[in-house]
Design a protein around this motif. Sequence first.
Motif, mmCIF file in Angstrom:
data_model
loop_
_atom_site.group_PDB
_atom_site.id
_atom_site.type_symbol
_atom_site.label_atom_id
_atom_site.label_comp_id
_atom_site.label_asym_id
_atom_site.label_seq_id
_atom_site.Cartn_x
_atom_site.Cartn_y
_atom_site.Cartn_z
ATOM 1 N N CYS A 197 0.833 -1.201 0.000
ATOM 2 C CA CYS A 197 0.000 0.000 0.000
ATOM 3 C C CYS A 197 0.869 1.252 0.000
ATOM 4 C CB CYS A 197 -0.895 0.039 1.239
ATOM 5 S SG CYS A 197 -2.133 -1.255 1.241
ATOM 6 N N ALA A 198 0.318 2.292 -0.604
ATOM 7 C CA ALA A 198 0.956 3.612 -0.592
ATOM 8 C C ALA A 198 -0.115 4.632 -0.235
ATOM 9 C CB ALA A 198 1.561 3.931 -1.943
ATOM 10 N N VAL A 199 0.237 5.545 0.651
ATOM 11 C CA VAL A 199 -0.661 6.625 1.053
ATOM 12 C C VAL A 199 0.109 7.924 0.835
ATOM 13 C CG1 VAL A 199 -1.956 7.658 2.945
ATOM 14 C CG2 VAL A 199 -1.822 5.169 2.748
ATOM 15 N N GLY A 200 -0.516 8.855 0.119
ATOM 16 C CA GLY A 200 0.162 10.105 -0.180
ATOM 17 C C GLY A 200 -0.720 11.310 0.065
ATOM 18 N N VAL A 201 -0.084 12.415 0.378
ATOM 19 C CA VAL A 201 -0.771 13.697 0.505
ATOM 20 C C VAL A 201 0.004 14.726 -0.311
ATOM 21 C CG1 VAL A 201 -1.865 13.272 2.732
ATOM 22 C CG2 VAL A 201 0.422 14.220 2.674
ATOM 23 N N ARG A 202 -0.733 15.680 -0.902
ATOM 24 C CA ARG A 202 -0.130 16.742 -1.701
ATOM 25 C C ARG A 202 -0.761 18.063 -1.298
ATOM 26 N NH1 ARG A 202 -1.508 16.803 -7.903
ATOM 27 N NH2 ARG A 202 -3.312 17.881 -7.078
ATOM 28 N N TRP A 203 0.075 19.090 -1.143
ATOM 29 C CA TRP A 203 -0.440 20.398 -0.746
ATOM 30 C C TRP A 203 0.418 21.486 -1.361
ATOM 31 C CZ3 TRP A 203 2.703 17.358 2.069
ATOM 32 C CH2 TRP A 203 3.819 17.929 2.648
ATOM 33 N N ASP A 204 -0.039 22.722 -1.258
ATOM 34 C CA ASP A 204 0.664 23.882 -1.786
ATOM 35 C C ASP A 204 1.600 24.427 -0.714
ATOM 36 O OD1 ASP A 204 1.523 26.237 -2.885
ATOM 37 O OD2 ASP A 204 -0.460 27.073 -3.230
ATOM 38 N N ASP A 205 2.886 24.454 -1.005
ATOM 39 C CA ASP A 205 3.881 24.928 -0.039
ATOM 40 C C ASP A 205 4.677 26.097 -0.608
ATOM 41 O OD1 ASP A 205 5.345 24.937 2.334
ATOM 42 O OD2 ASP A 205 6.858 23.581 1.537
#
Length: 162
Positions: free
Chosen positions: A136-144
Amino acid sequence: MRRAPAFRSMAGVSMIEVLVAVLILVFGVLGVAALQMTALRNSQSAMQHSQGVALTYAMIDRMRADALQARIGSYNLGNLGSDLGGTGTTVWTCALPDNGTALPVAERREWMEQVRGPGGLEPNACVIIDCDDANCAVGVRWDDTRGTQGNANQRIITRTRL
């Protein structure tokens, strides 16, 4: 007979000397203020990275509690594409998943609300949950972009075996 000195000694400080000293002090204070602003931006960026790691681990812990459903893909949101070590095209999920009564559906929505909520990364954060059997892979993406040389698409992906 006394001779007059060739130059007169001055007592006190001239107005120009005071002005130069004040200017040097002002530039020093402005430099410290700029340094403080940069430190605050970078501190915020580091905090978001830590939150991103903690949030991915939180979802992995939820999936471990319901490993059978996770292994068959009931928790999946989006797709980990070949550019991120998966297969196919990368698809980030940015909209909240539907409400539901089944555990995986409720867990995904609650987790994504945490990611996007006040204590999370940001309201526009996107996620990936991609399980293929026990991998499994869990990812998060946000504006930095606020951080020094920040990236508009900052991401953290945590891989595990259930």
